[in-house]
Design a protein around this motif. Structure first.
Motif, short mmCIF file in Angstrom:
data_model
loop_
_atom_site.label_atom_id
_atom_site.label_comp_id
_atom_site.label_asym_id
_atom_site.label_seq_id
_atom_site.Cartn_x
_atom_site.Cartn_y
_atom_site.Cartn_z
N ARG A 162 0.82 -1.22 0.00
CA ARG A 162 0.00 0.00 0.00
C ARG A 162 0.85 1.26 0.00
NH1 ARG A 162 -2.70 -3.26 -1.24
NH2 ARG A 162 -2.16 -2.08 -3.12
N THR A 163 2.09 1.15 0.47
CA THR A 163 2.97 2.32 0.43
C THR A 163 3.51 2.59 -0.97
OG1 THR A 163 4.77 0.84 1.10
CG2 THR A 163 3.67 2.10 2.84
N MET A 164 3.21 1.69 -1.92
CA MET A 164 3.67 1.86 -3.31
C MET A 164 2.57 2.41 -4.21
SD MET A 164 6.80 0.87 -4.28
CE MET A 164 6.46 0.29 -5.93
N ASP A 165 1.38 2.66 -3.68
CA ASP A 165 0.24 2.99 -4.53
C ASP A 165 0.49 4.25 -5.37
OD1 ASP A 165 -0.93 0.82 -3.44
OD2 ASP A 165 -2.33 1.90 -2.15
N GLN A 166 0.91 5.33 -4.74
CA GLN A 166 1.10 6.57 -5.47
C GLN A 166 2.26 6.48 -6.47
OE1 GLN A 166 0.76 10.23 -3.07
NE2 GLN A 166 0.25 8.95 -1.33
N LEU A 167 3.32 5.78 -6.08
CA LEU A 167 4.45 5.61 -7.00
C LEU A 167 4.07 4.72 -8.19
CD1 LEU A 167 7.23 5.08 -4.33
CD2 LEU A 167 6.84 7.13 -5.68
N THR A 168 3.24 3.71 -7.94
CA THR A 168 2.76 2.87 -9.03
C THR A 168 1.91 3.66 -10.01
OG1 THR A 168 2.75 0.96 -7.53
CG2 THR A 168 1.48 0.77 -9.56
N ALA A 169 1.06 4.53 -9.48
CA ALA A 169 0.23 5.37 -10.35
C ALA A 169 1.09 6.27 -11.24
CB ALA A 169 -0.73 6.20 -9.50
N LYS A 170 2.15 6.84 -10.66
CA LYS A 170 3.05 7.68 -11.45
C LYS A 170 3.79 6.86 -12.52
CE LYS A 170 2.74 11.92 -9.96
NZ LYS A 170 2.42 13.04 -10.90
N ALA A 171 4.16 5.65 -12.17
CA ALA A 171 4.87 4.80 -13.14
C ALA A 171 3.98 4.51 -14.34
CB ALA A 171 5.32 3.50 -12.46
N TYR A 172 2.71 4.20 -14.10
CA TYR A 172 1.78 3.95 -15.21
C TYR A 172 1.53 5.21 -16.02
CZ TYR A 172 0.53 -0.86 -14.07
OH TYR A 172 0.56 -2.21 -13.89
N PHE A 173 1.51 6.36 -15.35
CA PHE A 173 1.28 7.62 -16.06
C PHE A 173 2.39 7.87 -17.08
CE2 PHE A 173 2.29 12.15 -16.43
CZ PHE A 173 1.11 12.63 -16.96
N TYR A 174 3.66 7.74 -16.68
CA TYR A 174 4.76 7.98 -17.61
C TYR A 174 4.87 6.86 -18.64
CZ TYR A 174 6.24 11.89 -14.73
OH TYR A 174 6.27 13.08 -14.06
N TYR A 175 4.46 5.68 -18.26
CA TYR A 175 4.41 4.57 -19.22
C TYR A 175 3.46 4.89 -20.38
CZ TYR A 175 3.28 -0.15 -20.93
OH TYR A 175 3.07 -1.25 -21.72
N VAL A 176 2.28 5.41 -20.05
CA VAL A 176 1.31 5.79 -21.09
C VAL A 176 1.79 7.02 -21.84
CG1 VAL A 176 -1.06 6.56 -21.47
CG2 VAL A 176 -0.60 4.74 -19.84
N ARG A 177 2.43 7.95 -21.13
CA ARG A 177 2.89 9.18 -21.78
C ARG A 177 3.92 8.89 -22.87
NH1 ARG A 177 1.48 13.75 -23.85
NH2 ARG A 177 3.05 15.39 -23.70
N TYR A 178 4.82 7.99 -22.60
CA TYR A 178 5.83 7.64 -23.61
C TYR A 178 5.18 6.99 -24.83
CZ TYR A 178 10.01 8.75 -20.90
OH TYR A 178 11.00 9.41 -20.23
N HIS A 179 4.20 6.13 -24.61
CA HIS A 179 3.53 5.50 -25.75
C HIS A 179 2.66 6.50 -26.51
CE1 HIS A 179 4.79 1.81 -23.70
NE2 HIS A 179 4.53 1.18 -24.82
N GLU A 180 2.14 7.49 -25.81
CA GLU A 180 1.35 8.51 -26.49
C GLU A 180 2.24 9.38 -27.40
OE1 GLU A 180 -1.78 12.13 -25.41
OE2 GLU A 180 -0.64 11.13 -23.83
N LEU A 181 3.42 9.72 -26.91
CA LEU A 181 4.32 10.55 -27.71
C LEU A 181 4.87 9.80 -28.92
CD1 LEU A 181 6.27 12.31 -24.82
CD2 LEU A 181 4.58 13.34 -26.34
N THR A 182 4.93 8.49 -28.85
CA THR A 182 5.40 7.68 -29.98
C THR A 182 4.24 7.08 -30.78
OG1 THR A 182 5.62 5.81 -28.44
CG2 THR A 182 7.59 7.11 -28.90
N ASP A 183 2.99 7.52 -30.47
CA ASP A 183 1.80 7.09 -31.20
C ASP A 183 1.63 5.57 -31.16
OD1 ASP A 183 -0.52 7.43 -32.58
OD2 ASP A 183 0.40 7.63 -34.55
N LYS A 184 1.72 4.99 -29.96
CA LYS A 184 1.53 3.55 -29.79
C LYS A 184 0.54 3.26 -28.66
CE LYS A 184 6.21 2.42 -31.36
NZ LYS A 184 7.50 1.78 -31.01
N LEU A 185 -0.47 4.13 -28.54
CA LEU A 185 -1.44 3.96 -27.45
C LEU A 185 -2.29 2.71 -27.61
CD1 LEU A 185 -2.74 7.57 -26.71
CD2 LEU A 185 -1.46 6.08 -25.19
#
Length: 498
Positions: A162-185
């Motif tokens: 449970r102490t990883m929840d906010q960090l996990t959310a941020k990890a998924y956010f940048y994961y999607v952001r990189y795929h969005e910038l490379t048009d691989k959503l």
């Protein structure tokens, strides 16, 4: 001037230049040392978050990311990574993305042995991965950032803390952001759906809210509004989610309701998104986008947005096309509306509001008919065609009849005579309009009060202190009652205690 004087002046100038260079170098070293100290200080907060199981320490760490982000350099990150990791494999994996190599001078056997004795927290490990991903994103190294984000997401999937929840959310956010910038959503949509189900089962509110918004953004990117509506209907947004995620979710929900012709619900959701969003220049993009849809929905409801919205410095330039449309709707000028649609059509298509603006044509005509009914007690259909620039009297008759049926105007249509006759204006206070407006304001205040209470944070297990005090008071009362019953206290002592 003699040669000796010229030589002395040149030496003095060189000394000044050297002192300025030394000063700049010293300031740069201080800034670097301060950035490293801030990152290490965040390590302490993450350790405290794990020890106390308090999410507010993790929130504090993530809030400092904005200031640290501006100062990140490969040297700062490599210094922190070299000092933290004892495992050469993990260390070299991160240093490879920075273009750095392991610092040989820092390799000390005693230091490495002391590092191995200290258990490393996965929270700090993921935090360092996030810092490296942010650095790669700011320097537009998308391919390397995508590779690192995939590795980070695979690692957080194996952790259920449970102490990883906010960090996990941020990890998924940048994961999607990189795929969005490379048009691989489209490629990562199944991964996000699986992660969203896992977060729901784990009751991970932060990750669940973030993934839900990322999935909606994914659907909106490809104009899959029906699938977005199905996702909203089949899922529940967590009540304990952060304010920023709640604002994003309300914005997406407002857009879905607007496309479904449910303008009242769309207006409520978009207004909630605007009010929950931080009011600063950092969120100017979100405010502009939300206000664009909010203005169109308000016009579709038959209301005119306030002039102060278009005068805000952050919104003035972005809302200029929508100001033109609002003025056309307000005066009921169909020609002006068509001119604005032709002039700013590219802007509306880029903002994805073009479809909603096309619906405003009927509102422009209705507004013109309302103004005509207030100005004329009796007017022919021919004159209505001329004023509203309609094609023929049959179109004017149909539109007037529809406006009367919808309650837009209070008038009578004479088909044989070919004219419209307006009725006398009734007193608005004799209707239910003031009551409904008053009820709407009261409901808004009550909802705001309830949401404010839900957003309040309280220390963990604070109620136990009160319970301990109550238990002590009860024990004291029992002792006094027992002493009185045994007769150990006389009357004076008894009165003194009470």
């Amino acid at each position: 001037m003699s040669k000796e004087q010229e030589k002395s002046e040149n030496v003095a100038a060189m000394e000044v230049e050297e002192s300025e260079e030394a000063k700049q170098e010293r300031l740069q070293q201080e800034a670097t040392a301060l950035a490293i100290a801030d990152i290490k200080n965040n390590f302490v907060f993450l350790e405290r978050a794990v020890d106390t199981i308090e999410s507010r320490f993790t929130t504090r760490v993530l809030r400092t990311t904005t200031s640290i982000r501006k100062r990140l350099t490969p040297y700062i990150l490599s210094q922190v990574i070299n000092e933290y990791y004892a495992d050469d494999t993990r260390k070299n994996d991160l240093l490879r993305y920075l273009g750095e190599q392991q610092d040989v001078a820092m390799k000390d056997t005693a230091a490495d042995e002391s590092k191995k004795e200290i258990p490393r927290l996965p929270e700090i490990d993921i935090y360092l991965h996030l810092l490296v991903m942010i650095y790669l994103l700011d320097n537009q190294k998308f391919e390397q950032g995508m590779e690192l984000s995939k590795t980070t997401v695979q690692e957080v999937e194996t952790l259920n803390r449970r102490t990883m929840d906010q960090l996990t959310a941020k990890a998924y956010f940048y994961y999607v952001r990189y795929h969005e910038l490379t048009d691989k959503l489209a490629e990562i949509r199944p991964i996000l759906l699986a992660a969203q189900r896992t977060a729901t089962l784990r009751r991970d509110d932060d990750t669940q809210a973030t993934l839900l918004n990322l999935l909606l953004r994914n659907y909106f990117h490809y104009n899959l509004y029906e699938q977005a509506d199905k996702l909203v209907s089949k899922s529940t947004f967590p009540e304990n989610a952060s304010n920023n995620q709640a604002a994003r979710y309300a914005y997406y929900l407002g857009r879905i309701r607007a496309l479904q012709l449910d303008y009242t619900a769309a207006h409520t959701q978009l207004l909630q998104a605007i009010r929950k969003a931080p009011q600063n220049t950092a969120t100017a993009g979100f405010q502009q986008t939300a206000y664009k849809f909010f203005i169109i929905v308000q016009l579709l409801m038959g209301e005119i947005p306030e002039r102060s919205i278009f005068r805000q410095p952050v919104l003035r330039k972005a809302l200029l096309p929508y100001l033109h449309i609002t003025q056309a709707v307000r005066v009921g000028d169909l020609n002006k509306f068509q001119e604005g649609l032709a002039k700013y059509g590219a802007n509306f298509k880029r903002d994805k509001t073009y479809t909603l603006i096309l619906r405003l044509r009927h509102n422009v005509i209705k507004t013109g008919i309302r103004m005509i009914s207030l100005s004329y007690s009796r007017i022919s259909l021919r004159d209505i065609c001329i004023k509203l620039h309609l094609d023929g009297e049959e179109d004017a008759e149909f539109i007037v009849a529809k406006s009367i049926k919808d309650g837009v105007i209070d008038a009578v249509l004479d088909h044989d005579g070919g004219y419209m006759r307006s009725k006398e204006t009734a007193d608005v206070y004799s209707t239910n309009e003031p009551q409904s407006a008053f009820h709407q304001r009261i409901s808004f205040c009550l909802n705001l009060h309830n949401e404010s209470i839900k957003a309040m944070r309280f220390p963990l297990n604070a109620h136990r202190k009160e319970l301990d005090n109550v238990q002590e008071a009860l024990e004291r009362e029992r002792e006094l009652a027992q002493e009185i019953a045994e007769g150990d206290l006389d009357d004076d002592d008894d009165m003194g205690d009470f």
